[in-house]
Scaffold this motif. Structure first.
Motif, mmCIF file in Angstrom:
data_model
loop_
_atom_site.group_PDB
_atom_site.id
_atom_site.type_symbol
_atom_site.label_atom_id
_atom_site.label_comp_id
_atom_site.label_asym_id
_atom_site.label_seq_id
_atom_site.Cartn_x
_atom_site.Cartn_y
_atom_site.Cartn_z
ATOM 1 N N GLU A 119 58.063 46.006 54.084
ATOM 2 C CA GLU A 119 57.137 47.088 53.738
ATOM 3 C C GLU A 119 55.901 46.682 52.941
ATOM 4 N N HIS A 120 56.041 45.832 51.931
ATOM 5 C CA HIS A 120 54.913 45.589 51.025
ATOM 6 C C HIS A 120 55.038 44.200 50.423
ATOM 7 N N ARG A 121 54.121 43.308 50.798
ATOM 8 C CA ARG A 121 54.186 41.946 50.278
ATOM 9 C C ARG A 121 52.792 41.358 50.164
ATOM 10 N N ALA A 122 52.729 40.232 49.481
ATOM 11 C CA ALA A 122 51.481 39.487 49.338
ATOM 12 C C ALA A 122 51.675 38.110 49.964
ATOM 13 N N TYR A 123 50.587 37.584 50.533
ATOM 14 C CA TYR A 123 50.595 36.256 51.132
ATOM 15 C C TYR A 123 49.603 35.374 50.379
ATOM 16 N N LEU A 124 50.047 34.186 49.987
ATOM 17 C CA LEU A 124 49.152 33.230 49.345
ATOM 18 C C LEU A 124 48.074 32.784 50.316
ATOM 19 N N LEU A 125 46.850 32.630 49.801
ATOM 20 C CA LEU A 125 45.711 32.198 50.615
ATOM 21 C C LEU A 125 45.062 30.973 49.995
ATOM 22 N N THR A 126 44.514 30.123 50.832
ATOM 23 C CA THR A 126 43.621 29.084 50.342
ATOM 24 C C THR A 126 42.256 29.730 50.144
ATOM 25 N N SER A 127 41.370 29.047 49.451
ATOM 26 C CA SER A 127 40.016 29.556 49.261
ATOM 27 C C SER A 127 39.310 29.712 50.613
ATOM 28 N N ALA A 128 39.498 28.742 51.495
ATOM 29 C CA ALA A 128 38.869 28.807 52.828
ATOM 30 C C ALA A 128 39.383 30.004 53.612
ATOM 31 N N GLU A 129 40.688 30.286 53.529
ATOM 32 C CA GLU A 129 41.245 31.449 54.236
ATOM 33 C C GLU A 129 40.683 32.751 53.668
ATOM 34 N N ALA A 130 40.618 32.850 52.351
ATOM 35 C CA ALA A 130 40.089 34.071 51.731
ATOM 36 C C ALA A 130 38.655 34.317 52.185
ATOM 37 N N GLU A 187 28.707 38.894 51.284
ATOM 38 C CA GLU A 187 28.118 37.901 50.386
ATOM 39 C C GLU A 187 28.553 38.145 48.939
ATOM 40 N N LYS A 188 28.513 39.391 48.505
ATOM 41 C CA LYS A 188 28.952 39.731 47.145
ATOM 42 C C LYS A 188 30.442 39.425 46.983
ATOM 43 N N ALA A 189 31.223 39.727 47.994
ATOM 44 C CA ALA A 189 32.654 39.425 47.952
ATOM 45 C C ALA A 189 32.869 37.916 47.830
ATOM 46 N N GLY A 190 32.064 37.135 48.541
ATOM 47 C CA GLY A 190 32.132 35.676 48.436
ATOM 48 C C GLY A 190 31.824 35.193 47.029
ATOM 49 N N GLU A 191 30.870 35.839 46.362
ATOM 50 C CA GLU A 191 30.550 35.487 44.974
ATOM 51 C C GLU A 191 31.733 35.789 44.052
ATOM 52 N N ILE A 192 32.407 36.900 44.295
ATOM 53 C CA ILE A 192 33.587 37.256 43.498
ATOM 54 C C ILE A 192 34.671 36.197 43.691
ATOM 55 N N LEU A 193 34.888 35.780 44.938
ATOM 56 C CA LEU A 193 35.885 34.745 45.208
ATOM 57 C C LEU A 193 35.523 33.430 44.523
ATOM 58 N N ALA A 194 34.240 33.055 44.584
ATOM 59 C CA ALA A 194 33.806 31.798 43.954
ATOM 60 C C ALA A 194 34.041 31.843 42.446
ATOM 61 N N ASP A 195 33.732 32.979 41.813
ATOM 62 C CA ASP A 195 33.960 33.122 40.376
ATOM 63 C C ASP A 195 35.454 33.047 40.065
ATOM 64 N N SER A 196 36.262 33.696 40.878
ATOM 65 C CA SER A 196 37.715 33.670 40.668
ATOM 66 C C SER A 196 38.265 32.262 40.822
ATOM 67 N N GLN A 197 37.746 31.529 41.793
ATOM 68 C CA GLN A 197 38.202 30.149 41.986
ATOM 69 C C GLN A 197 37.836 29.276 40.780
ATOM 70 N N ARG A 198 36.622 29.465 40.257
ATOM 71 C CA ARG A 198 36.212 28.706 39.066
ATOM 72 C C ARG A 198 37.141 28.985 37.882
ATOM 73 N N ARG A 199 37.677 30.166 37.832
ATOM 74 C CA ARG A 199 38.574 30.556 36.742
ATOM 75 C C ARG A 199 40.020 30.095 36.976
ATOM 76 N N GLY A 200 40.283 29.516 38.144
ATOM 77 C CA GLY A 200 41.624 29.020 38.444
ATOM 78 C C GLY A 200 42.592 30.086 38.923
ATOM 79 N N ILE A 242 45.182 34.101 59.303
ATOM 80 C CA ILE A 242 43.851 34.376 59.843
ATOM 81 C C ILE A 242 43.962 35.019 61.218
ATOM 82 N N LYS A 243 44.772 34.438 62.077
ATOM 83 C CA LYS A 243 44.955 35.007 63.428
ATOM 84 C C LYS A 243 45.560 36.403 63.334
#
Length: 190
Positions: free
Chosen positions: A46-57, A112-125, A170-171
């Motif tokens: 019913e409800h789960r989370a999947y780990l993503l790489t930065s490239a997948e996100a 593009e804005k979403a990509g910036e959010i991801l980049a900031d999150s990645q910098r934060r670990g 991704i698929k």
């Protein structure tokens, strides 16, 4: 199909507290094993989370036809760190489905804005996940180990199905978007 998300997004805090109640039941003698088994079955179906790489996100952002940002419910509820709270990225299989199911306070953004959010999150670990509720993918989360519910359920309560790795994500997401039919807008309203 997305009507479940409408309910979930309107009741996020209550639902996450309910999940934590279930998680705490895994530590009760005699019923803990049964509670863990039920929680894992629920997460798997019913409800789960999947780990993503930065490239997948980042690739998911290019596939999603509609994107919004919202406050991270986990960090808003638990306040265990100073990571940003408004970095949850909502994904919609159509703009109508996204707007109809967005939680209060969410706002539409560009890829593009979403990509910036991801980049900031990645910098934060922070760790990226995509959440799925009853067949609908709905958010890319930037998770921290101290607040993130799926991480905590998996690590501290033995509910491993709450957070897994899916190499074909991704698929599967691409097929989900391609196969989505916006039933509320199928009719000719002329």
């Amino acid at each position: 199909m997305h009507h479940t998300l409408k309910f979930y997004n309107a009741n996020r805090t209550f639902i996450l507290r309910f999940y934590m109640f279930g998680a705490r039941c895994t530590r009760i003698p005699l019923i803990g094993r049964l509670a863990r088994k039920i929680a894992n079955i629920y997460a798997r179906s019913e409800h789960r989370a999947y780990l993503l790489t930065s490239a997948e996100a980042n690739e998911l952002l290019t596939i999603s036809p509609a994107i919004a940002s919202a406050k991270c419910t986990c960090r808003t509820m638990y306040h265990n760190c100073d990571n940003p709270r408004d970095n949850e990225i909502l994904l919609g299989p159509s703009r109508h489905a996204l707007v109809e199911t967005m939680p209060k306070g969410a706002w539409e953004i560009t890829a593009e804005k979403a990509g910036e959010i991801l980049a900031d999150s990645q910098r934060r670990g922070l760790v990226f996940t995509i959440d799925k509720c009853r067949g609908d993918y709905y958010a890319i989360c930037s998770c921290c180990p101290c607040c993130c519910l799926p991480l905590r359920l998996s690590k501290h309560y033995g509910i491993g199905e709450a957070l897994t790795r899916h190499k074909g994500i991704i698929k599967e997401f691409r097929d989900y978007v391609a196969g989505y039919k916006d039933h509320d807008h199928d009719h000719d309203h002329t």
